[in-house]
Design an enzyme around this catalytic site. Structure first.
Site, PDB file in Angstrom:
ATOM      1  N   ASN A  11      26.163  26.022  24.759  1.00 60.35           N
ATOM      2  CA  ASN A  11      26.630  26.163  23.379  1.00 60.35           C
ATOM      3  C   ASN A  11      26.740  27.660  23.089  1.00 60.35           C
ATOM      4  O   ASN A  11      25.736  28.310  22.844  1.00 60.35           O
ATOM      5  CB  ASN A  11      25.638  25.495  22.417  1.00 60.35           C
ATOM      6  N   TRP A  12      27.963  28.160  23.140  1.00 56.75           N
ATOM      7  CA  TRP A  12      28.168  29.608  22.983  1.00 56.75           C
ATOM      8  C   TRP A  12      28.120  30.060  21.525  1.00 56.75           C
ATOM      9  O   TRP A  12      28.155  31.249  21.248  1.00 56.75           O
ATOM     10  CB  TRP A  12      29.505  30.024  23.609  1.00 56.75           C
ATOM     11  N   LYS A  13      28.146  29.111  20.600  1.00 58.77           N
ATOM     12  CA  LYS A  13      28.164  29.458  19.168  1.00 58.77           C
ATOM     13  C   LYS A  13      29.293  30.463  18.896  1.00 58.77           C
ATOM     14  O   LYS A  13      30.335  30.386  19.547  1.00 58.77           O
ATOM     15  CB  LYS A  13      26.799  29.989  18.728  1.00 58.77           C
ATOM     16  N   HIS A  93      24.647  19.922  14.924  1.00 63.81           N
ATOM     17  CA  HIS A  93      23.753  21.012  15.314  1.00 63.81           C
ATOM     18  C   HIS A  93      23.005  21.489  14.069  1.00 63.81           C
ATOM     19  O   HIS A  93      23.561  21.495  12.970  1.00 63.81           O
ATOM     20  CB  HIS A  93      24.575  22.155  15.928  1.00 63.81           C
ATOM     21  N   GLU A  95      22.366  24.278  12.980  1.00 62.53           N
ATOM     22  CA  GLU A  95      23.045  25.366  12.240  1.00 62.53           C
ATOM     23  C   GLU A  95      24.140  24.784  11.349  1.00 62.53           C
ATOM     24  O   GLU A  95      24.372  25.274  10.244  1.00 62.53           O
ATOM     25  CB  GLU A  95      23.598  26.409  13.227  1.00 62.53           C
ATOM     26  N   GLU A 165      16.689  18.929  19.617  1.00 65.85           N
ATOM     27  CA  GLU A 165      16.574  20.378  19.464  1.00 65.85           C
ATOM     28  C   GLU A 165      15.630  20.692  18.301  1.00 65.85           C
ATOM     29  O   GLU A 165      16.071  20.700  17.129  1.00 65.85           O
ATOM     30  CB  GLU A 165      17.943  20.991  19.174  1.00 65.85           C
ATOM     31  N   GLY A 171      16.810  29.577  19.443  1.00 69.33           N
ATOM     32  CA  GLY A 171      17.052  31.010  19.341  1.00 69.33           C
ATOM     33  C   GLY A 171      15.811  31.830  19.037  1.00 69.33           C
ATOM     34  O   GLY A 171      15.900  33.005  18.698  1.00 69.33           O
ATOM     35  N   SER A 210      15.668  27.311  23.263  1.00 73.62           N
ATOM     36  CA  SER A 210      15.164  28.387  24.123  1.00 73.62           C
ATOM     37  C   SER A 210      14.963  27.960  25.580  1.00 73.62           C
ATOM     38  O   SER A 210      14.026  28.409  26.244  1.00 73.62           O
ATOM     39  CB  SER A 210      13.877  28.985  23.546  1.00 73.62           C
ATOM     40  N   GLY A 232      21.462  30.780  23.862  1.00 72.49           N
ATOM     41  CA  GLY A 232      21.433  32.175  24.322  1.00 72.49           C
ATOM     42  C   GLY A 232      21.561  32.342  25.836  1.00 72.49           C
ATOM     43  O   GLY A 232      22.356  33.163  26.308  1.00 72.49           O
TER      44      GLY A 232
HETATM   45  C1  PEP Z   1      21.285  25.804  20.563  1.00 77.88           C
HETATM   46  O1  PEP Z   1      21.723  26.493  19.656  1.00 77.88           O
HETATM   47  O2  PEP Z   1      21.763  24.686  20.747  1.00 77.88           O
HETATM   48  C2  PEP Z   1      20.199  26.330  21.384  1.00 77.88           C
HETATM   49  C3  PEP Z   1      19.512  25.494  22.069  1.00 77.88           C
HETATM   50  O3  PEP Z   1      20.015  27.692  21.341  1.00 77.88           O
HETATM   51  P1  PEP Z   1      18.952  28.533  22.224  1.00 77.88           P
HETATM   52  O4  PEP Z   1      19.029  28.031  23.623  1.00 77.88           O
HETATM   53  O5  PEP Z   1      19.413  29.951  22.084  1.00 77.88           O
HETATM   54  O6  PEP Z   1      17.610  28.290  21.612  1.00 77.88           O
END
Ligand code: PEP
Length: 247
Positions: A11-13, A93, A95, A165, A171, A210, A232
């Site tokens: 997931n590059w956001k 998600h 976000e 998640e 993040g 993460s 990330g």
């Molecule tokens: C995500 O946004 O789906 C995610 C898992 O981010 P990160 O790996 O950066 O925690």
């Protein structure tokens, strides 16, 4: 017990550019030593270029509209995604829920449209730190899954994926321990099984929050963890490949 599909999803956001698209495509096209299906979800403009270059990995979008067409400036529909070989779409998600106000009902509408157009939804669920501290994790996640299942029916999950998640782990560098994650994954699978055992047995449930090359193996070794949704660490080509190889 049936064998479930394994996936590692990037997931590059709101990150990434054409240079990263090129490097990641070359690296993933040559990746042979993983049993996971590798999926890259870049921002919308890059989907067309991945599709045109006939990449050997799967393409996913990070979001889509709950509408099919019309006066909805800035929106992208499920049928538009499907026309560009987009196999997956991340829905709900945290976000999107927190920053863009997406409710369980809106997410359920998107889920239904994705399935109708042959795009596999990756439904994200997860609790905040406060909810976990108040012992509300199962209630929150149960409600998030139920809202979608009630609208689309459990059979619509046959081609879907769920991603657990925990919001506090996204993040932040804080990861749920493998045991903590496994406990929630088992809860989700049992919830789906209470509607349909067969769907539950084959449903991939990914962990996100993460994930990195150092913790992936331990997480993916758990009985109900079928891969990862990676933010990330998916922006670093070698690290993303190493996560893929951890499956
Ligand atoms: C995500 O946004 O789906 C995610 C898992 O981010 P990160 O790996 O950066 O925690």
């Amino acid at each position: 017990m049936s064998v479930r599909r394994r996936l590692v999803v990037a997931n590059w956001k709101l990150n990434g550019d054409l240079t990263l698209i090129g490097k990641m495509s070359a690296a993933l096209n040559g990746l042979t030593d993983t049993t996971a299906e590798m999926v890259v979800c870049p921002a919308y403009p890059y989907l067309g270029s991945l599709s045109a270059s006939k990449v050997k990995f799967s393409i996913g979008a990070q979001n889509m509209s709950q509408y099919t067409s019309g006066a909805f400036t800035g929106e992208v529909s499920a049928s538009m995604l499907s026309a560009f070989d987009v196999k997956y779409v991340i829905l709900g998600h945290s976000e999107r829920r927190a920053i863009f106000g997406e409710s369980n009902e809106i997410i359920a509408e998107k889920f239904a449209l994705a399935v109708k157009n042959g795009v596999h939804p990756i439904l994200c669920v997860g609790e905040t730190e406060e909810q976990r501290n108040n012992d509300e994790t199962e209630a929150v996640i149960g409600a998030q899954v139920k809202a979608v299942m009630d609208k689309v029916g459990v059979k619509a999950f046959i081609d879907a994926v769920i991603a657990y998640e925990p919001v506090w782990a996204i993040g932040t560098g804080k990861t749920a321990t493998a045991e903590m994650a496994q406990q929630v994954h088992r809860f989700i699978r049992q919830q789906v099984a209470s509607e349909d055992q067969q769907v539950a047995d084959t449903l991939p449930i990914l962990y996100g929050g993460s994930v990195n090359a150092g913790n992936a193996k331990d997480l993916f070794a758990q009985a109900d963890i079928d891969g990862g949704l990676v933010g990330g660490a998916s922006l670093k080509v070698e690290e993303f490949l190493a996560i893929g190889r951890s499956v």
